[in-house]
Design a protein around this motif. Sequence first.
Motif, PDB file in Angstrom:
ATOM      1  N   GLU A 233      30.601  38.405  40.546  1.00 21.65           N
ATOM      2  CA  GLU A 233      29.647  39.186  41.332  1.00 21.65           C
ATOM      3  C   GLU A 233      28.643  39.877  40.413  1.00 21.65           C
TER       4      GLU A 233
ATOM      5  N   LYS B 279      34.878  41.475  42.303  1.00 20.69           N
ATOM      6  CA  LYS B 279      35.424  40.160  41.996  1.00 20.69           C
ATOM      7  C   LYS B 279      34.663  39.557  40.830  1.00 20.69           C
ATOM      8  N   GLU B 280      35.345  38.701  40.107  1.00 25.81           N
ATOM      9  CA  GLU B 280      34.714  38.043  38.967  1.00 25.81           C
ATOM     10  C   GLU B 280      33.510  37.219  39.431  1.00 25.81           C
TER      11      GLU B 280
ATOM     12  N   LEU C  40      39.223  42.532  34.043  1.00 20.80           N
ATOM     13  CA  LEU C  40      37.949  42.449  34.745  1.00 20.80           C
ATOM     14  C   LEU C  40      37.101  43.624  34.277  1.00 20.80           C
TER      15      LEU C  40
ATOM     16  N   SER D 252      40.093  47.481  40.851  1.00 29.24           N
ATOM     17  CA  SER D 252      39.858  46.996  42.214  1.00 29.24           C
ATOM     18  C   SER D 252      38.442  47.349  42.625  1.00 29.24           C
TER      19      SER D 252
ATOM     20  N   ARG E 280      35.602  38.648  32.799  1.00 31.33           N
ATOM     21  CA  ARG E 280      36.909  38.986  32.228  1.00 31.33           C
ATOM     22  C   ARG E 280      36.783  38.961  30.709  1.00 31.33           C
TER      23      ARG E 280
END
Length: 508
Positions: free
Chosen positions: A481, A478-479, A431, A475, A204
């Motif tokens: 990965e 995920k943070e 993200l 989308s 992020r």
Amino acid sequence: MQRMLLAALAFGLVLAYSAFAGSGMGFKALDPSVPFNTTRTIRVQLVDGSGKPVAETVAGASVRVDMSPDAMADMTADAKIVKSETSGVVTVQTNLYAPGRWAVILKGTVNGKPVTGSVVVTATRKSAEAASPPPATAAGKSRKILYYRNPMGLADTSPVPKKDAMGMAYVPVYADEVQKVRGAVRLTTEKIQRAGVRTTPVTRASLASSIRATGIVAADESRQAILSARFTGFVEKLYVSQTGDVVRAGQPLMRVWVESPELLVKEADYIGSLQSGAADHAAVAANLLRQYGVAQSELNAMAKSGVPTRSVTFVAPAGGTVMEKPVVQGMHFATGDTLFKTTDLSRVWVLADVSERDLASVRVGQTATVSFRNEPSASFEGKVLFVYPQLDSATRTAKVRIAVANKDGRLRLGQYADVRIAAPAAAMAALTIPASAVIDDGTRQIAFVAKGNGVFEPRTLKLGARGGNTVEVLSGLKEGEQVVTTGNFLIDAESNLQTALQTFGNGK
């Protein structure tokens, strides 16, 4: 019959040892099989027509290595002669970069006689991809082979080991390599290293974008001025005689001879009002003469002499560079004719063509950096003044007006410019992933996630704003990965191949 047998025997020797007419000698490979994709030496023995070794030095030897003597003579590998021994052994150094059959073609002389021949060498796989018995798992059990796939990536599978027309072994596909997620692939460590795969975590971060556009330098319309004729006359003298001259406001430009009877009548009315003591009427008459371009110094001269003047001097209405000068000395001009056009170039506009998708991020007052291709090391700061309300239907861009200082005159009208507009950063951290991690095929955007143990899984993404080399992910990820940033196109090709083969196999 005996002659036919001898002929067949001679023909077989020609094929086996590449003996050629003329010298009666050829070559035989001492290393008929070597690993592929590794720089190796291949020893070749000089032989006579019966295939026996000849202990002679091959002088002036040269070599060429072609891929598959059967079908791919245009694919060559780098090769050189390392040594030519008195025993007749010639050592060739080469790198057979693909598995299969290769032709090593040699030329030289033996005792002054030319010798030419070729031998066939097979490059074999010595990696986890070779069609060999399944390696054991950690528990000591053999891995289950589902099928064998074509080594060249063709949609052809086999339930048993086999080779293609080039002698290349089909590659086994193991049960633990077929992933549950469609398109996911498992790669060996060797393949990952060869592809140069690198990963980076999804993080992020605040996204500050820089909008890029091309533009062109134009004149600041608020700094342009035109001197036009308000009566008829003739040019008596030009004080500024050429375009490009820089003038200041109020500077004399030309002296004209008044032809207009109407202006002469107004001059007489001004003088008569002064002489009769009608000060108010004289003031109105003087103001009217100024509107015709009569300078205050000439009004004072007429008031003193009491005689109307037929010679009037025109002065520059504003400072700047003379851009147009259609008048020449002695020319007659009429009411409304343009005499001079000046532009103040100490500040110019850059009209940037901004893409339709970036317009929402452009605001009046934003800072813009402008650079030019003839002077790439220099840059100029400017401010966004105006965003034009219409789009170009052909290019889907809109003009953005940027004011740039040009005090030293380095910027020229019509010059092409590269523009970067600093768009504001997002209020909240987004993200983000590197732009290099995204594979865009025109209809969708995907990234490959490293799942560990050589497994890479494709994810369909929905992307947001871009900032430099970073892109926002709305989308699909995920943070934390790990996404592949280099080597992902090779993984994508392997993923498409795996998907096609699975579909083909299921269809059987």
